[in-house]
Structures are given as structure tokens and as C-alpha cells.
Enzyme design. Sequence first.
Site, short mmCIF file in Angstrom:
data_model
loop_
_atom_site.label_atom_id
_atom_site.label_comp_id
_atom_site.label_asym_id
_atom_site.label_seq_id
_atom_site.Cartn_x
_atom_site.Cartn_y
_atom_site.Cartn_z
N PHE A 59 5.03 -2.09 -14.15
CA PHE A 59 5.80 -3.57 -14.34
C PHE A 59 4.06 -3.76 -13.99
O PHE A 59 3.88 -4.93 -13.23
CB PHE A 59 6.80 -4.15 -13.81
N GLY A 60 4.84 -5.33 -15.26
CA GLY A 60 3.07 -5.96 -14.83
C GLY A 60 4.31 -7.66 -14.94
O GLY A 60 5.21 -7.87 -15.61
N TYR A 61 3.85 -8.99 -14.76
CA TYR A 61 4.17 -10.28 -13.80
C TYR A 61 3.12 -11.10 -14.13
O TYR A 61 3.77 -12.31 -14.63
CB TYR A 61 5.07 -10.26 -13.06
N GLY A 62 1.92 -10.35 -14.05
CA GLY A 62 0.68 -11.30 -14.09
C GLY A 62 -0.43 -11.58 -15.14
O GLY A 62 0.10 -11.27 -16.31
N SER A 63 -0.98 -11.68 -15.51
CA SER A 63 -2.06 -10.86 -16.46
C SER A 63 -1.94 -9.84 -16.83
O SER A 63 -2.80 -9.53 -18.26
CB SER A 63 -3.82 -11.20 -15.74
N GLU A 135 -5.54 -3.44 -8.25
CA GLU A 135 -4.22 -3.89 -7.52
C GLU A 135 -4.39 -3.50 -5.85
O GLU A 135 -4.59 -4.23 -5.24
CB GLU A 135 -3.35 -3.07 -7.94
#
Length: 285
Positions: A59-63, A135
Site C-alpha cells: 500500500f502506497g500513501y505518499g510519493s 523504506e
Amino acid sequence: MSADNFDDPLQPPQSPNDGTLPRQFKDLFLNCHFSAESDEENDLTGATATNNEPFCWVFGYGSLCWNPGFEYERSITGYIKGFVRRFWQGNVTHRGTPEKPGRVATLVEDNEGLCWGCAYKITGQTALDYLKQRECTLGGYRTVKTKFYPRISSYETPFIGKAEEVIVYLADIHSRHWLGEDIPEHIAQQIVECRGPSGHNAEYLLRLAQFMHEELPDVDDEHLFVLESLVLNELQQRKIPLGSVMGANPAQIRRDDDLRENLKTSVNFQFTSRMPERKLRCLNI
């Protein structure tokens, strides 16, 4: 998940379920590594391995929403529950410097909150190695698992309208780059004043806001959109041209297209996603 957060190594990522996860789950969530057992069907990967290559969803929520930086098979928009997105994590290597740390997104636990973004299906070890370096090792983010709810469900998606487990990277207060909460005006000023090797800090925020406006137009992310407005106003007041902070346009990412052809549901989850989950029982009437 903040794609640009290349910081010094911090604590190794931890999972809230270390003692109960099977070995292949531990390898994936604690070490970002597929073990030899990962080709077996399990909830984490979402299905059996394809061509003997295991896969999982991140899941990606930033860049990551606009600049993933790794190869993936599919990308689907949706949300996770129990978290809200906040610009409370510092960055000194890509969107800022040690003298002027930038601010990037992380997730903060909130029992009634949810965070919209996108899930990527990645196959094999290469992308996970990249994400572990980006990350966990360098970014100081820890790895957790949670449920992902797709915005569009069809008979072709592996989710079929139900939630599926995804990998999520998030920072916490133990990170030495943690900046924490501040009033929106101060956060916006800090973002406008910071730049790093990957570009201006304002680009990070504005590209993320653009992703939300274009791909999830019915979603109201108050924290993000308030900062977007404040940053734009601050740039204007300081007579900083918008083009000077945005950099080159990223490649367009096609999401959800294959799902629309076999559409099952496509609704606005702004209300329904916040309803508490309840178990029902049958009654003889």
C-alpha cells in the site's frame, strides 16, 4: 509510505504479530523477504504464486502514489482503516537537508480513521529488496500488515469486493527524524522552505494532492488539502513560481482500468467505509 525518505538506518522494522506469524510471513513482514515457503497459498500473498514466483500487495500513501520507482504488475486505488495520513515525518536526504528538514507523509493510528491511496501488486524479490532498502533500512519506517479495501471491485480483481492484506510502511515517534504534530501554517511554511536532492518539498505534497484530486475526486483528505492550499498561498506570497518547485512530470500510472471492464461495484465509500463493522445473526421471523 514516503518514497523519498532515504535516511540513516534506525531500528529494524517490527511487526505487531511477531510471535504468531508463520515463518514465511515473518520473512516477508520483518525482513521484506519471500522465504522458500512463500510459493504456497496464503492470505498474505493473496493467491498462489504465478510461475513459481510469489507476490504480495504493497500500500502506497505518499510519493508511491505518483512515483513508485519499482516494477509492478497492477495498481488499484482504495483505502485502509485505522490510520490517517499526516505530514509529521522529517526528511533530510531527499526533500530536505540536515539544516532544513523537509516533511513527508506517514500514518498515525486512528480507530475511526482511514487513509486512501493505492495498492501495488509486486512479484518476486527485486521490488521487495528495493522497498526494504528505501523504506526500512534507510527510511526508518517499520513494516506492518493491514487490510486494503479496493475502490472498485469486479469479478476480475483478486479482492472481489472484500478486504485483503497488504504491506504498509510507516514511521513512528521513535524515529530520530520524527517531527510530530504542528499547526498547518507552520508545516506549510516548512515545506515551502525545504528542498533536497530529489527536489522541492512542495512538489512532494502537491503531487500527492494532485493524485487525490484526479483519481479519487470524491475523497476529502482534510489534512492534505488544507496543507495544499496553505502551500500554494505561501508560494504565491513569496513570489516563487509553481514551475520552479514541481520538477519534471512523472510518468502516468494507469489504475483500475482492467477492473472497469468487468465492473461489479463502484461507489463512494466516504460514508460506508467509516461505518463500524458488525456481525449479524439470522432470526426466524
